[in-house]
Design a protein around this motif. Sequence first.
Motif, PDB file in Angstrom:
ATOM      1  N   ALA A  65      -3.158   3.547  -7.517  1.00 24.32           N
ATOM      2  CA  ALA A  65      -2.551   2.218  -7.137  1.00 24.32           C
ATOM      3  C   ALA A  65      -1.467   1.822  -8.042  1.00 24.32           C
ATOM      4  N   GLU A  66      -1.971   1.854  -9.316  1.00 23.08           N
ATOM      5  CA  GLU A  66      -0.933   1.396 -10.418  1.00 23.08           C
ATOM      6  C   GLU A  66       0.375   2.340 -10.340  1.00 23.08           C
TER       7      GLU A  66
ATOM      8  N   ASP B  65       0.822  -1.370  -0.157  1.00 27.04           N
ATOM      9  CA  ASP B  65      -0.009   0.099  -0.229  1.00 27.04           C
ATOM     10  C   ASP B  65       0.720   1.198  -0.213  1.00 27.04           C
TER      11      ASP B  65
ATOM     12  N   VAL C 278      -7.422  -1.627  -3.885  1.00 23.45           N
ATOM     13  CA  VAL C 278      -8.349  -0.364  -3.734  1.00 23.45           C
ATOM     14  C   VAL C 278      -9.586  -0.686  -3.416  1.00 23.45           C
TER      15      VAL C 278
ATOM     16  N   LEU D 262       2.512   0.983  -7.340  1.00 26.10           N
ATOM     17  CA  LEU D 262       3.165  -0.076  -7.883  1.00 26.10           C
ATOM     18  C   LEU D 262       4.349   0.045  -8.758  1.00 26.10           C
TER      19      LEU D 262
ATOM     20  N   THR E 293      -8.237   2.920  -9.936  1.00 21.19           N
ATOM     21  CA  THR E 293      -6.864   2.124  -9.442  1.00 21.19           C
ATOM     22  C   THR E 293      -5.630   2.876 -10.197  1.00 21.19           C
TER      23      THR E 293
ATOM     24  N   SER F 272      -1.859  -4.381  -5.156  1.00 22.43           N
ATOM     25  CA  SER F 272      -2.433  -3.139  -4.402  1.00 22.43           C
ATOM     26  C   SER F 272      -3.840  -3.469  -4.687  1.00 22.43           C
TER      27      SER F 272
ATOM     28  N   ALA G 294      -3.168  -4.242  -9.676  1.00 19.61           N
ATOM     29  CA  ALA G 294      -4.075  -3.664  -8.791  1.00 19.61           C
ATOM     30  C   ALA G 294      -5.419  -3.804  -9.184  1.00 19.61           C
TER      31      ALA G 294
END
Length: 146
Positions: A72-73, A17, A46, A76, A69, A44, A93
């Motif tokens: 999050a991407e 995270d 979400v 990552l 996402t 990850s 993600a």
Amino acid sequence: MFTFDNISLDRILVPVDGSNQSKEALRRAAFIARQFDASITLLSVVEFGKVMSGVQQVSTGGYVPENLTAGAEEMLKKMAKLVPEDIHVETEALLGDPAEVVVEEAEEDLVVMGSRGLGKIKGIFMGSVSQQVVQECKCPVLVIHG
């Protein structure tokens, strides 16, 4: 006789995270991956409810925009750059409940994760996500504290 001859480890799942604990989990997962010539999958998750208010969720009529996402991407990608180049790494993600998604996605030989992340309640006890993963996951789970 107890031996260590037949231990193999090909794939390691590391839920992240962006927190310091998830970075430490990744560091340790990379160490293990190098020892076993294993690959790492960074995951990850979400939570839909945390990125959109209740009003926004109702107004989408069930439609989930792809850009949920995106953050999050991006995280990552940054986390993947921390992995030594000699270790194969993939990123994913997903949307959903973090603990449930980690358990569902844990087809690897090992899960390595932090005990707490960036959740709202920190430090009361082992994070609810890691606790649920330990209880429900079918593969071994290494939880990194501290």
